[in-house]
Design a protein around this motif. Structure first.
Motif, short mmCIF file in Angstrom:
data_model
loop_
_atom_site.label_atom_id
_atom_site.label_comp_id
_atom_site.label_asym_id
_atom_site.label_seq_id
_atom_site.Cartn_x
_atom_site.Cartn_y
_atom_site.Cartn_z
N UNK A 162 72.20 102.26 63.56
CA UNK A 162 72.97 103.50 63.47
C UNK A 162 73.89 103.47 62.26
N UNK A 163 74.19 104.66 61.75
CA UNK A 163 75.15 104.80 60.65
C UNK A 163 76.04 106.00 60.94
N UNK A 164 77.22 106.02 60.35
CA UNK A 164 78.14 107.13 60.55
C UNK A 164 77.75 108.30 59.65
N UNK A 165 77.93 109.51 60.13
CA UNK A 165 77.65 110.71 59.34
C UNK A 165 78.93 111.20 58.67
N UNK A 166 78.79 112.23 57.84
CA UNK A 166 79.98 112.82 57.21
C UNK A 166 80.94 113.33 58.27
N UNK A 167 80.40 113.98 59.29
CA UNK A 167 81.25 114.47 60.39
C UNK A 167 81.93 113.32 61.11
N UNK A 168 81.22 112.19 61.22
CA UNK A 168 81.81 111.02 61.85
C UNK A 168 82.96 110.45 61.04
N UNK A 169 82.80 110.43 59.71
CA UNK A 169 83.88 109.97 58.84
C UNK A 169 85.11 110.86 59.00
N UNK A 170 84.88 112.17 59.07
CA UNK A 170 85.99 113.11 59.22
C UNK A 170 86.68 112.91 60.57
N UNK A 171 85.89 112.67 61.60
CA UNK A 171 86.46 112.42 62.94
C UNK A 171 87.32 111.16 62.92
N UNK A 172 86.83 110.11 62.27
CA UNK A 172 87.57 108.85 62.20
C UNK A 172 88.87 109.04 61.42
N UNK A 173 88.79 109.76 60.30
CA UNK A 173 89.98 109.99 59.49
C UNK A 173 91.02 110.79 60.27
N UNK A 174 90.56 111.79 61.02
CA UNK A 174 91.49 112.60 61.82
C UNK A 174 92.15 111.75 62.90
N UNK A 175 91.38 110.85 63.52
CA UNK A 175 91.92 109.97 64.56
C UNK A 175 92.98 109.03 63.98
N UNK A 176 92.69 108.47 62.81
CA UNK A 176 93.63 107.55 62.19
C UNK A 176 94.92 108.25 61.75
N UNK A 177 94.81 109.52 61.41
CA UNK A 177 95.99 110.25 60.93
C UNK A 177 96.88 110.73 62.07
N UNK A 178 96.37 110.67 63.30
CA UNK A 178 97.14 111.14 64.47
C UNK A 178 97.85 109.96 65.12
N UNK A 179 99.19 110.00 65.24
CA UNK A 179 99.90 108.89 65.89
C UNK A 179 99.42 108.68 67.32
N UNK A 180 99.32 107.43 67.72
CA UNK A 180 98.94 107.12 69.10
C UNK A 180 100.08 107.52 70.03
N UNK A 181 99.77 108.02 71.24
CA UNK A 181 100.83 108.39 72.19
C UNK A 181 101.68 107.16 72.52
N UNK A 182 103.00 107.28 72.45
CA UNK A 182 103.85 106.15 72.81
C UNK A 182 103.62 105.74 74.26
N UNK A 183 103.74 104.44 74.52
CA UNK A 183 103.61 103.95 75.89
C UNK A 183 104.85 104.36 76.68
N UNK A 184 104.82 104.12 77.98
CA UNK A 184 105.99 104.42 78.80
C UNK A 184 105.83 105.64 79.67
N UNK A 185 104.58 106.10 79.85
CA UNK A 185 104.35 107.28 80.67
C UNK A 185 104.31 106.95 82.15
N UNK A 186 104.32 105.65 82.48
CA UNK A 186 104.23 105.25 83.89
C UNK A 186 102.82 105.27 84.42
N UNK A 187 101.84 105.39 83.51
CA UNK A 187 100.46 105.49 83.96
C UNK A 187 99.70 104.18 83.95
N UNK A 188 100.35 103.08 83.58
CA UNK A 188 99.64 101.81 83.54
C UNK A 188 99.40 101.29 84.96
N UNK A 189 98.37 100.46 85.10
CA UNK A 189 97.97 100.01 86.43
C UNK A 189 99.07 99.25 87.16
N UNK A 190 99.86 98.45 86.44
CA UNK A 190 100.90 97.69 87.15
C UNK A 190 101.93 98.63 87.76
N UNK A 191 102.20 99.75 87.08
CA UNK A 191 103.14 100.73 87.63
C UNK A 191 102.48 101.47 88.79
#
Length: 202
Positions: A69-98
């Motif tokens: 498999x290889x990445x397409x142009x649309x796949x590159x754009x999707x990856x770039x968009x994902x990298x440019x979006x900050x990850x949601x900060x932790x602390x929502x109380x949704x982790x399994x230990x909580x």
């Protein structure tokens, strides 16, 4: 976990078949849970379906046939968009230990007390922390070092929360009807915090 984007990143560095995707992922993230082959092939199938990846060849290399498999142009754009979006900060109380601690507190008939859940989780976290410390960073590249450091700091934060949970449950065990003594009254003083669980591990 953003499996789709991780697969796109792995394909961006080089066209790969499923086994190579899994092998490279596990090399990039040695402290993470290894990818299951079922996850890999299901994700690759979705990426092809959505036009984010494509099949470039089928080869055998003297063994069973493997689809590359290889990445397409649309796949590159999707990856770039994902990298440019900050990850949601932790602390929502949704982790399994909580979740498990809250469920144990809210369901006293489940057969598992919150004290038992917290104690087992603390033991598991301490064991994992020791494993990470024993692995060390010598001979690893900076990407692996950073990923490992994140894992250590995340475990450290969890251990601090677990230690606080132990203290809270020892003072207010009946706050939600979990038994073990009267709930703390307003104005009662809390016990002095115990040493951080990381002390003495080194």
């Amino acid at each position: 976990m953003s499996l789709s984007e991780l697969h796109l990143a792995l394909l961006l560095t080089s066209p790969r078949h499923g086994y190579e995707v899994k092998k490279q992922h596990d090399a990039w993230f040695p402290e993470a849970k290894p990818l299951a082959f079922g996850q890999v092939y299901a994700t690759l199938g979705r990426l092809v379906r959505d036009g984010l990846a494509e099949v470039v060849e089928t080869r055998s290399d003297g063994g069973p046939e493997r689809t590359v498999y290889s990445v397409t142009v649309a796949g590159r754009e999707r990856l770039e968009a994902w990298l440019s979006e900050p990850a949601p900060p932790a602390g929502s109380g949704g982790e399994d230990i909580v979740r498990k601690t809250v469920v144990a507190l809210r369901t006293p008939r489940s057969g598992q007390s919150a004290n038992e859940v917290v104690a087992r989780q603390r033991t598991a976290h301490l064991r994992r922390m020791r494993e990470l410390q024993q692995n060390g960073d010598e001979g690893t590249d900076v990407a692996v070092q950073l990923a490992r450091r994140h894992a250590v700091l995340h475990l450290d934060a969890d251990l601090r929360w677990l230690e606080e949970a132990v203290q809270t449950l020892s003072v207010r065990p009946a706050a939600l009807g979990v038994g073990g003594g009267p709930a703390a009254r307003p104005g009662d003083s809390s016990p002095a915090p115990s040493p951080h669980p990381m002390e003495g591990l080194a």
